[in-house]
Design a protein around this motif. Structure first.
Motif, PDB file in Angstrom:
ATOM      1  N   ARG A 157     -12.270  34.861  24.975  1.00 33.22           N
ATOM      2  CA  ARG A 157     -11.616  35.990  24.421  1.00 33.22           C
ATOM      3  C   ARG A 157     -13.207  36.276  23.596  1.00 33.22           C
ATOM      4  O   ARG A 157     -12.737  35.714  22.635  1.00 33.22           O
ATOM      5  CB  ARG A 157     -10.824  37.594  24.180  1.00 33.22           C
ATOM      6  CG  ARG A 157     -10.114  37.588  24.945  1.00 33.22           C
ATOM      7  CD  ARG A 157      -9.977  39.214  25.689  1.00 33.22           C
ATOM      8  NE  ARG A 157      -9.465  39.552  26.892  1.00 33.22           N
ATOM      9  CZ  ARG A 157      -9.647  38.910  27.810  1.00 33.22           C
ATOM     10  NH1 ARG A 157     -10.522  38.062  28.878  1.00 33.22           N
ATOM     11  NH2 ARG A 157      -8.593  39.614  29.538  1.00 33.22           N
ATOM     12  N   GLY A 158     -14.059  37.144  23.647  1.00 25.79           N
ATOM     13  CA  GLY A 158     -15.156  36.924  22.214  1.00 25.79           C
ATOM     14  C   GLY A 158     -15.968  35.846  21.968  1.00 25.79           C
ATOM     15  O   GLY A 158     -15.343  35.210  20.844  1.00 25.79           O
ATOM     16  N   SER A 207     -18.431  33.305  21.287  1.00 25.30           N
ATOM     17  CA  SER A 207     -19.272  32.862  20.925  1.00 25.30           C
ATOM     18  C   SER A 207     -20.192  31.791  19.925  1.00 25.30           C
ATOM     19  O   SER A 207     -19.101  30.728  19.842  1.00 25.30           O
ATOM     20  CB  SER A 207     -19.835  34.361  19.446  1.00 25.30           C
ATOM     21  OG  SER A 207     -19.178  35.232  19.390  1.00 25.30           O
ATOM     22  N   GLY A 226     -19.937  36.494  22.211  1.00 27.43           N
ATOM     23  CA  GLY A 226     -18.482  37.908  22.462  1.00 27.43           C
ATOM     24  C   GLY A 226     -18.483  37.780  23.996  1.00 27.43           C
ATOM     25  O   GLY A 226     -17.880  39.168  24.573  1.00 27.43           O
ATOM     26  N   ASP A 256     -16.282  37.964  27.194  1.00 29.77           N
ATOM     27  CA  ASP A 256     -14.808  37.993  27.431  1.00 29.77           C
ATOM     28  C   ASP A 256     -14.648  36.923  28.761  1.00 29.77           C
ATOM     29  O   ASP A 256     -16.043  37.228  29.693  1.00 29.77           O
ATOM     30  CB  ASP A 256     -14.205  39.853  27.840  1.00 29.77           C
ATOM     31  CG  ASP A 256     -14.069  39.813  26.344  1.00 29.77           C
ATOM     32  OD1 ASP A 256     -14.276  39.298  25.764  1.00 29.77           O
ATOM     33  OD2 ASP A 256     -13.935  41.058  26.032  1.00 29.77           O
ATOM     34  N   GLY A 301     -14.022  33.088  18.065  1.00 32.83           N
ATOM     35  CA  GLY A 301     -13.170  33.869  19.944  1.00 32.83           C
ATOM     36  C   GLY A 301     -11.991  32.940  20.406  1.00 32.83           C
ATOM     37  O   GLY A 301     -12.003  31.978  19.839  1.00 32.83           O
ATOM     38  N   ARG A 324     -24.916  36.825  26.777  1.00 26.72           N
ATOM     39  CA  ARG A 324     -23.934  38.139  26.973  1.00 26.72           C
ATOM     40  C   ARG A 324     -23.169  38.508  28.101  1.00 26.72           C
ATOM     41  O   ARG A 324     -24.273  38.412  29.256  1.00 26.72           O
ATOM     42  CB  ARG A 324     -24.352  39.727  25.843  1.00 26.72           C
ATOM     43  CG  ARG A 324     -24.708  38.952  24.471  1.00 26.72           C
ATOM     44  CD  ARG A 324     -25.187  40.676  23.777  1.00 26.72           C
ATOM     45  NE  ARG A 324     -25.344  41.009  22.377  1.00 26.72           N
ATOM     46  CZ  ARG A 324     -25.990  41.888  22.091  1.00 26.72           C
ATOM     47  NH1 ARG A 324     -26.255  42.366  22.448  1.00 26.72           N
ATOM     48  NH2 ARG A 324     -26.307  41.175  20.731  1.00 26.72           N
TER      49      ARG A 324
END
Lengths: 313, 460
Positions: A9-10, A12, A23, A25, A60, A210
């Motif tokens: 989760r998130g 980086s 970010g 997931d 994260g 991303r």
């Protein structure tokens, strides 16, 4: 109800000024083969490295096999795999490489199942040859054997099909399918879209660090996106006329014609328009001998999504 | 599309039961590293060479008519099997050990960079700290195996080819075979300390410079630089602050009384270097980012974390040794040299007397003294150089007149010297004398000596 082998989760990760992951997931259930695709520099290897415990994310949370990873780089038991190619010691034979690894993990080389994993990846005949003389494909398969030796619950592979001949690829696909059937989660990156389509049930597309898509391949194929199709018929000239007059269908006249043969032509259309075109050709008494996308839906989606992301930067 | 399509946590998925993170033990990692090292042909060849070549060399040279008299103890290789391993030690300190540590410790981390196996190793072991410990211990094991091989081979070669006889020390006194054996073993043990320091520098180079050839060569380059420094007229304190000084100061074991203070300082400095360089290598290694493929040669970090602390260590050691001992000069003074030459002459004169079957005399009866001058300048009283000239005077019981003999001395900056007899030829000229091991040159013709750079100490 699925159990998750990977839950990110998130996430980086930066290297100096370079943002490798931004970010991200990711959920990978046990028993799933999950593809990770993206252009060079998209952050695939960094993400795989995090899954293998080679580094920690800057921000994260990352749970691997139910264990939240701490600030020290280390993966929990049950994780195996490789990034940037398998790590092999050229002065050791294939068998010695595996025996040394088994000993490292506290297993007896005689009972660690070395012969079994060598057979699974098709390297029995070269088991006692030094890894120095191995081709890239053989090295890839030996790297997979090394990973199998630890009986992984999460297998992380970076470009596992690199350098594989068709027989080697069949070995690898068979092994991965069996592992997934037994409940092992597999996360693999590849530039070979045919491999990803053949193996993976879900895929995550990364671009510039991303996630631009994550989900089942069927969902990706169903995206409302025009594809190019190669059409081979019994009467190319008449078929071309029908296609030219069909709604939502565009003839692609280019070097593609010579590449695809004089009897074939290429059109660009959405799936419903292609359905209508096939019906029109049949109504006109033209037999459709072959109809196939020029590039796979995954590849088309990959190109569209990553180009879109690049353009948006 | 810029969002993930996966369900969020708590939307149907559950997390699998937690798996433990269990790093591989250092013992298993150590075995793994030893297997990898021993599987390399160059390591196997080195081990084989270290266990065979010195013995063959000593045996072959001991049978030659011409001995390597420019090497410490080389002129005594005909006389005793204990001289051979010391010749090997002298060569090893200068060349073999720096190169061996380069090949083993200088490559133990860089090899993983070269093979691209770091990530594989990290995934398998799951602890950079344990990887470091295992690699350091494995390289140390192999280096010890090589050093023990050099020593054992030289000793066996010497004893088998020449025999277990008394050894002439650096002040001319005779060491009984058992004492010679003990001192030879002590000298090799002392050489382990600077070897460890070089090995630690090798680890530091291997970690900080990655696959760069500089990483592999660092111990050899450092050793070469230290050798060059030892040839320069540096203050004694600075000389002793260098980690390679124990490769020279073992000489002090072969005088009576022993020159133990320089040896102990040299060993202590080497061990401090070994600890500090290993700690720096460890810090660099555990901070490394293994997902970044370009990380294997961060020159800036190598300088800031590796070289600067070592330079500070040299300065600190220099300051401590300078503060603890009055050692800012060359350490080579006229009184020390005169005392050393007179002592060596007295011991060797007694040896010559025995070999020529003359009536025995004692050092007390001989009352040997030496008067040395340096060059044409009568006021010059210290420093290295090949322009020292000593006139030795002695007395014989019942003889009124004192005997005199002249020596030309070549004194090097590390305190060693070679005295070359310059007449009268009946005393210190070249002629053969009969010894139990066969004919040998007159022991007073040429001899090696050693000036203790610090003030005199007692052998423990």
């Amino acid at each position: 109800m699925d159990t998750l082998a990977v839950r990110a989760r998130g996430i980086s990760k930066c290297f100096g000024d370079v943002v490798a992951l931004d970010g991200v997931d990711l959920d990978v259930p046990q028993g799933q083969i999950h593809g990770l695709v993206g252009p060079n520099g998209a952050g695939k290897t960094t993400l795989l490295g995090l899954l293998l415990g080679l580094a920690v994310a800057d921000t994260g949370t990352l749970d691997i096999l139910g264990t939240p990873l701490g600030r020290a780089p280390a993966a929990p038991d049950g994780v195996a795999g490789f990034v940037d190619g398998p790590g092999l010691y050229p002065s050791l034979t294939a068998r010695q490489n595996l025996a040394a690894l088994a000993a490292l993990r506290g297993s007896d080389a005689r009972t660690a199942g070395i012969d079994d994993v060598l057979a699974q990846v098709g390297l029995t005949d070269v088991a006692d040859d030094r890894a120095r003389g191995f081709s890239l494909g053989m090295r890839q398969r030996l790297g997979l054997a090394a990973a199998l030796l630890t009986r992984p619950r999460l297998l992380v592979l970076d470009e596992p099909s690199n350098g594989l001949d068709p027989a080697g690829k069949r070995h690898v696909h068979r092994v991965l399918d069996r592992l997934a059937a037994e409940g092992t989660a597999v996360v693999l990156s590849s530039h070979r879209m045919d491999d990803v389509e053949a193996l993976c049930s879900e895929v995550t597309i990364l671009a510039t660090g991303r996630v631009v898509f994550s989900g089942p391949l069927t969902k990706l194929a169903a995206e409302n996106r025009e594809l190019e199709y190669r059409v081979l018929t019994s009467d190319p000239a008449a078929a071309r006329e029908v296609a030219a007059g069909a709604d939502g269908v565009a003839l692609v006249e280019s070097a593609a014609r010579s590449r695809h043969g004089a009897d074939a032509f290429v059109v660009r259309a959405l799936v419903p328009a292609m359905d209508d075109l096939v019906a029109a050709l049949v109504r006109a008494g033209i037999a459709v001998r072959e109809l196939a996308p020029v590039v796979s839906p995954l590849e088309a989606a990959f190109l569209a999504l990553t180009e879109q992301q690049e353009a948006g930067r | 599309m810029t969002a993930t399509a996966t369900p969020a946590a708590g939307e149907g998925n559950v997390v699998t039961p937690a798996a433990a993170t269990r790093p591989v033990s250092v013992a298993r990692g150590y075995r793994f590293e030893v297997v990898k090292l021993v599987s390399q042909w160059r390591i196997r060849l080195l081990v084989l060479a270290c266990w065979i070549v010195p013995g063959l060399f000593v045996a072959a040279v001991s049978r030659q008519s011409t001995l390597p008299s420019d090497t410490l103890f080389g002129r005594w290789m005909h006389a005793t099997g204990w001289a051979g391993p010391l010749v090997v030690l002298g060569f090893s300190g200068s060349w073999a050990l720096p190169l061996l540590t380069s090949v083993v410790a200088g490559d133990v981390f860089a090899a993983e960079d070269r093979l691209g196996t770091w990530r594989h190793l990290l995934v398998a072991v799951r602890s950079p700290r344990r990887i470091f410990a295992a690699k350091a211990l494995a390289s140390l094991t192999v280096i010890l195996l090589l050093v023990v091989g050099l020593a054992a081979s030289g000793i066996v070669g010497g004893l088998l080819s020449v025999g277990d006889h008394a050894l002439v020390g650096l002040d001319g006194h005779l060491l009984a075979p058992s004492d010679a054996a003990g001192d030879v073993l002590l000298a090799w043990t002392a050489a382990l300390a600077p070897t460890l320091a070089l090995a630690a520098i090798g680890l530091l180079g291997s970690v900080s410079l990655g696959r760069s050839p500089m990483g592999l060569l660092l111990p050899a380059l450092v050793a070469l630089a230290m050798q060059l420094a030892q040839m320069l007229p540096l203050p004694v304190a600075l000389r002793m602050a260098l980690p390679g000084y124990a490769f020279i100061s073992w000489n002090g074991l072969f005088t009576d009384p022993g020159q133990l203070r320089p040896l102990l300082i040299g060993v202590a400095v080497s061990l401090v270097w070994a600890v500090v360089a290993t700690a720096l290598a460890y810090l660099l290694f555990v901070r490394r980012d293994f997902t970044n493929a370009q990380h294997d040669s961060t020159a800036r970090r190598a300088v800031t974390t590796g070289l600067i602390p070592l330079a500070v260590l040299v300065a600190a050691t220099f300051a401590i040794v300078a503060a603890a001992t009055p050692s800012m000069g060359s350490g080579i003074t006229k009184p020390k040299l005169q005392r050393s030459v007179a002592t060596a002459f007295a011991h060797l004169y007694r040896m010559q007397t025995r070999q020529l079957n003359r009536p025995a005399v004692t050092e007390a009866q001989l009352r040997v003294s030496a008067a040395c001058t340096k060059g044409d300048d009568d006021s010059a009283t210290q420093g290295a150089g090949n322009d020292w000239r000593c006139v030795v005077t002695w007395h014989l019981p019942g003889v009124e007149a004192a005997g005199t003999a002249i020596y030309q001395l070549d004194v090097t900056s590390d305190g060693r010297y070679v005295a070359d007899g310059d007449g009268p030829k009946e005393v210190n000229g070249y002629f053969l004398v009969r010894t139990p091991q066969g004919d040998a040159p007159n022991p007073l013709w040429q001899f090696d000596g050693n000036v203790e750079l610090l003030s005199t100490s007692q052998k423990g």
